[in-house]
Scaffold this motif. Structure first.
Motif, short mmCIF file in Angstrom:
data_model
loop_
_atom_site.label_atom_id
_atom_site.label_comp_id
_atom_site.label_asym_id
_atom_site.label_seq_id
_atom_site.Cartn_x
_atom_site.Cartn_y
_atom_site.Cartn_z
N ALA A 36 0.83 -1.21 0.00
CA ALA A 36 0.00 0.00 0.00
C ALA A 36 0.86 1.26 0.00
O ALA A 36 0.57 2.23 -0.71
CB ALA A 36 -0.94 0.00 1.20
N VAL A 37 1.94 1.24 0.78
CA VAL A 37 2.83 2.40 0.82
C VAL A 37 3.52 2.58 -0.53
O VAL A 37 3.70 3.72 -1.00
CB VAL A 37 3.87 2.24 1.95
N GLN A 38 3.90 1.48 -1.14
CA GLN A 38 4.54 1.55 -2.45
C GLN A 38 3.60 2.19 -3.47
O GLN A 38 4.03 3.00 -4.31
CB GLN A 38 4.93 0.14 -2.89
N ARG A 39 2.33 1.88 -3.40
CA ARG A 39 1.36 2.47 -4.31
C ARG A 39 1.19 3.97 -4.05
O ARG A 39 1.09 4.77 -4.99
CB ARG A 39 0.01 1.75 -4.17
N VAL A 40 1.16 4.35 -2.78
CA VAL A 40 1.06 5.77 -2.43
C VAL A 40 2.27 6.53 -2.97
O VAL A 40 2.14 7.63 -3.53
CB VAL A 40 0.94 5.95 -0.90
N GLU A 62 -0.72 4.89 -15.32
CA GLU A 62 0.71 5.04 -15.03
C GLU A 62 1.14 4.25 -13.80
O GLU A 62 2.28 3.79 -13.71
CB GLU A 62 1.05 6.52 -14.84
N THR A 63 0.24 4.10 -12.84
CA THR A 63 0.59 3.38 -11.60
C THR A 63 0.17 1.92 -11.64
O THR A 63 0.50 1.15 -10.73
CB THR A 63 -0.08 4.05 -10.39
N GLY A 64 -0.56 1.53 -12.71
CA GLY A 64 -0.98 0.14 -12.82
C GLY A 64 -2.11 -0.23 -11.89
O GLY A 64 -2.33 -1.41 -11.60
N LEU A 65 -2.86 0.74 -11.42
CA LEU A 65 -3.96 0.49 -10.50
C LEU A 65 -5.29 0.54 -11.24
O LEU A 65 -5.46 1.31 -12.19
CB LEU A 65 -3.99 1.55 -9.39
N PRO A 66 -6.27 -0.25 -10.81
CA PRO A 66 -7.63 -0.05 -11.32
C PRO A 66 -8.10 1.36 -10.95
O PRO A 66 -7.70 1.89 -9.91
CB PRO A 66 -8.45 -1.13 -10.60
N PHE A 71 -8.73 5.84 -7.22
CA PHE A 71 -9.60 6.87 -6.65
C PHE A 71 -9.64 6.78 -5.12
O PHE A 71 -9.62 7.80 -4.44
CB PHE A 71 -11.02 6.75 -7.20
N ARG A 72 -9.68 5.57 -4.58
CA ARG A 72 -9.70 5.41 -3.12
C ARG A 72 -8.41 5.93 -2.48
O ARG A 72 -8.46 6.58 -1.44
CB ARG A 72 -9.94 3.94 -2.74
N TYR A 73 -7.29 5.65 -3.12
CA TYR A 73 -6.03 6.19 -2.61
C TYR A 73 -6.05 7.72 -2.65
O TYR A 73 -5.65 8.40 -1.69
CB TYR A 73 -4.85 5.66 -3.43
N LEU A 74 -6.48 8.28 -3.77
CA LEU A 74 -6.51 9.73 -3.92
C LEU A 74 -7.47 10.37 -2.92
O LEU A 74 -7.19 11.43 -2.35
CB LEU A 74 -6.92 10.10 -5.35
N TRP A 75 -8.61 9.73 -2.72
CA TRP A 75 -9.60 10.25 -1.77
C TRP A 75 -9.02 10.31 -0.36
O TRP A 75 -9.20 11.29 0.36
CB TRP A 75 -10.85 9.36 -1.81
N ARG A 81 -4.97 16.18 3.03
CA ARG A 81 -4.43 17.39 2.41
C ARG A 81 -3.14 17.17 1.64
O ARG A 81 -2.47 18.12 1.27
CB ARG A 81 -4.23 18.50 3.47
N TYR A 82 -2.80 15.91 1.34
CA TYR A 82 -1.60 15.65 0.54
C TYR A 82 -1.89 15.67 -0.95
O TYR A 82 -0.98 15.71 -1.77
CB TYR A 82 -0.95 14.33 0.95
#
Length: 283
Positions: A36-40, A62-66, A71-75, A81-82
Motif C-alpha cells: 500500500a505504501v509503495q502504491r502511495v 501510469e501506476t498500474g492500478l484499477p 480513486f480510493r487512494y486519492l480520496w 491534504r496531501y
C-alpha cells in the motif's frame, strides 16, 4: 520522492567444517516493502512531476492500478491534504499538506520576491507583503515596510485570518470550494471589524468577484483603518500572494486599480519558472 528501499538482513555463518575451511556467510534476502505504501509513493511521484495536475485515468494507467483503487487512494490522500482535486478540470495535484515540507521552495520564492517587494514599496510608497496559506491562516513570509511615518504593516512571521485579508481572499479564490469551506469552519470567521465578512456564502461570492477582476481587496475588514489589495502568485506549487497595504485614508478606492495592475505584473514574474530579465534591483 525516493522509492521505498528493499530491506536486507544478513545472517552470520558458523564455524567451518572439519577440514578447517571457513563457511561462506549466508545472506538471506527479505522484501520488507509494504504494498500500500509503495502504491502511495507511486501516486505522489507521478503528481510531483506534474505542474497542471493529472487526470484519474492517466494516474491509474501510469501506476498500474484499477481506477476504483486509484480513486480510493486519492480520496484518502485528499482527506489528509496531501492531494487536491481541481473542481473545474478534475485534475489531481499535490496538496497543501506538503507546504510545510517545502522550506527550500519557500526560501527561493522569498529571495525572488524581495526585490519586487522593494520595487512595489518604492513605486507606491506603501508596505508590500508576501503571504502564504499555512493551515487556516495567512503567514507573512516577507514584508517591506513603507518609509512613511504612519503606515500599515505586519511583521514577518505574523499570521492573519484567511477570511478578513486580501492575501487570504486572493489565495482562497483559486482553491477548491469545499476546502475553503472546511478552513472557514475551522477558523470560525471572527468578526475583526464591522466590515469583516462572517458568512460563508457571502465570502464565496466575494471569491467569485476576485476571480472575475483578478485581484482581492480588504476594505477595513482586518484592520478598521486599513486597506489592502492582493494578487495570487499562480504557476507555483505554493498557495502564495503579494499585496500592498496602507491606511485607508491615504490608500483610496481609486488607488486600488493602479496598485492591482502593478501587483499583477509582479505576480506574473514570480509565477514563471525563472522570472523575467527585468527584475528590479531594489530600492
Amino acid at each position: 520522492m525516493s522509492p521505498l528501499a528493499t530491506g536486507r538482513q544478513q545472517s552470520n555463518g558458523k564455524a567451518g567444517d572439519n577440514s578447517g575451511t571457513d563457511a561462506v556467510p549466508q545472506r538471506e534476502e527479505r522484501d520488507y516493502t509494504v504494498r500500500a505504501v509503495q502504491r502511495v509513493c507511486a501516486i505522489l511521484n507521478l503528481l510531483q512531476e506534474s505542474i497542471d495536475g493529472v487526470p484519474l485515468p492517466v494516474l491509474a494507467a501510469e501506476t498500474g492500478l484499477p481506477k476504483s483503487s486509484a480513486f480510493r487512494y486519492l480520496w484518502t490522500l485528499e482527506n489528509h491534504r496531501y492531494v487536491e482535486r481541481d473542481p473545474d478540470t478534475g485534475l489531481f495535484r499535490l496538496g497543501l499538506g506538503f507546504v510545510g515540507m517545502q522550506s527550500r521552495h519557500l526560501e527561493v520564492l522569498r529571495e525572488r520576491a524581495r526585490p519586487w517587494l522593494e520595487h512595489l514599496r518604492d513605486e507606491h510608497d506603501e508596505s508590500a507583503n508576501l503571504g502564504l496559506l499555512d493551515g487556516d491562516r495567512i503567514i507573512y513570509l516577507d514584508i517591506v515596510e513603507s518609509k512613511r511615518g504612519v503606515r500599515l504593516a505586519a511583521k514577518r512571521g505574523d499570521r492573519d485570518p484567511l477570511h478578513s485579508t486580501a492575501l487570504g481572499k486572493a489565495i482562497a479564490a483559486h482553491m477548491d470550494t469545499d476546502r475553503v469551506k472546511e478552513l472557514l469552519e475551522q477558523s470560525g470567521m471572527e468578526q475583526r471589524t464591522p466590515n469583516t465578512i462572517t458568512n460563508i456564502d457571502t465570502y464565496l461570492d466575494e471569491l467569485a468577484k476576485v476571480r472575475r477582476v483578478g485581484y482581492a481587496v480588504d476594505n477595513g475588514e482586518n484592520e478598521l483603518d486599513g486597506r489592502c489589495v492582493a494578487v495570487p502568485i499562480l504557476g507555483t506549487r505554493l498557495p502564495a500572494a503579494v499585496s500592498l497595504s496602507a491606511p485607508s485614508a491615504r490608500f483610496t478606492v481609486q488607488d486600488v486599480e493602479r496598485a492591482a495592475a502593478a501587483l499583477q505584473h509582479v505576480a506574473e514574474q514570480l509565477g514563471t519558472t525563472h522570472g523575467s530579465d527585468d527584475v528590479p534591483s531594489g530600492g
